[in-house]
Enzyme design. Sequence first.
Site, mmCIF file in Angstrom:
data_model
loop_
_atom_site.group_PDB
_atom_site.id
_atom_site.type_symbol
_atom_site.label_atom_id
_atom_site.label_comp_id
_atom_site.label_asym_id
_atom_site.label_seq_id
_atom_site.Cartn_x
_atom_site.Cartn_y
_atom_site.Cartn_z
ATOM 1 C CB SER A 1 -1.018 0.087 1.135
ATOM 2 O OG SER A 1 -2.034 0.844 1.031
ATOM 3 C CG ASP B 1 7.344 4.518 -12.106
ATOM 4 O OD1 ASP B 1 8.273 3.400 -12.346
ATOM 5 O OD2 ASP B 1 6.182 4.740 -12.213
ATOM 6 C CE LYS C 1 -5.789 -2.812 -0.565
ATOM 7 N NZ LYS C 1 -6.090 -1.707 -1.405
#
Length: 442
Positions: free
Chosen positions: A298, A309, A323
């Site tokens: 999460s 990224d 999640k």
Amino acid sequence: MIRRASLVLVGALMGATAMSVIYTAVAPAEAAGASTYKELSIFGDVFERVRAQYVTPPQEDKLIEAAINGMLSSLDPHSSYMNAKDADDMRTQTKGEFGGLGIEVTMDNDLVKVITPIDDTPAAKAGVLAGDYITAIDGQSVRGLKLEDAVEKMRGAVKTPIKLTLMRKGADKPIELTIIRDVIAVAAVKSREEGGDVGYLRIISFTEKTTPDLEAAIAKIKKDIPADKLKGYVLDLRLNPGGLLDQAINVADDVLERGEIVSTRGRNPDETRRFNAGPGDLTDGKPIIVLINGGSASASEIVAGALQDLRRATVLGTQSFGKGSVQTIIPLGDGNGALRLTTALYYTPSGRSIQGTGITPDVKVDEPLPDDLKGKLVTEGESSLPGHIKGQSETDQGSGSAAYVPPDPKDDIQLNYALDLLRGAKTDPSFPPNPEKAVSSK
């Protein structure tokens, strides 16, 4: 850095399943069709039959709660009803502090064993020691109690007394202590120097205390290790089940200068929300290695995905939990608890959905299991949960990996691999990452 007052909560259920939550106002629901109301009428008939004719008188509130949970659990593993107590427990957990004694405990031979008293807390001041066994709480034996029930009994309102009966090795009789509860602040971040040249930062969970704790930890490391000797940081997100989304955003923002951190996308396109970083890197651009494993879920996946990224950090370890859904917490009025309903998915800056897939590390390093855990540790991820929402990038490979971290850092293969990379003893094409190759969503 930017600070936002966000009411989004990305947290975790205790154990392997993780959840994410967003507090928000909800648009009025559309009226149901006639057939739906007919089915509701059938439900009413069944409820009355059970209430009136079941062999023993049932608790009507429990029947209603079970019916609501049955409906919600048919949707996905993270939608559920929280009664008033559960909702209050969730608020306590995310706040990061509670009224209690200040001890870490486990269950051992039907007794509550003290792992350690936390420094400068009521338990430590009263003389509770690591290794003590709690045999009774306010005169009631703990035998037969679950650990969470015993913990619940020890928590309570600040300034209220509690009596513990202890069994201690070497003592010839039980020890009785009366302790006055106080506010216990749970550390969200633990930090230390590694070898005088690396800063180690472990985020345990994302509570209201995470951002200030992390910023204080970074400041201390920078004070203790001269800039010319500080080779970088290890950000340990292993076994981190999640927490508050605004804290996850702030953590990423603390080490990013720009770029999207995360986006949430709901049922309708106009429900998309994007969260961006602003100028200001507390680590002064020093290299960062993020550690993840199957226990990273999460909010911790949001941080790992954003730094990966945007090429701000190298991610090392094993596949994360996966999640990637958002739940809306809808209060149902005083004393009525709250509804937790899945309403959106979240995406990394490149547009990746983590749901059912997780974060794939740049450098895969397995953590060997000790012999006593081999065959006993179940590898579980979001993709293995019955009824989970299938992610847009989910494959048969699924998400998750082993969630184990050795208690002694010297035995921690993943941590030591990260330290070797930072110190140049090992090399890898993904370290250090090239910020010019940052991937963003189009």
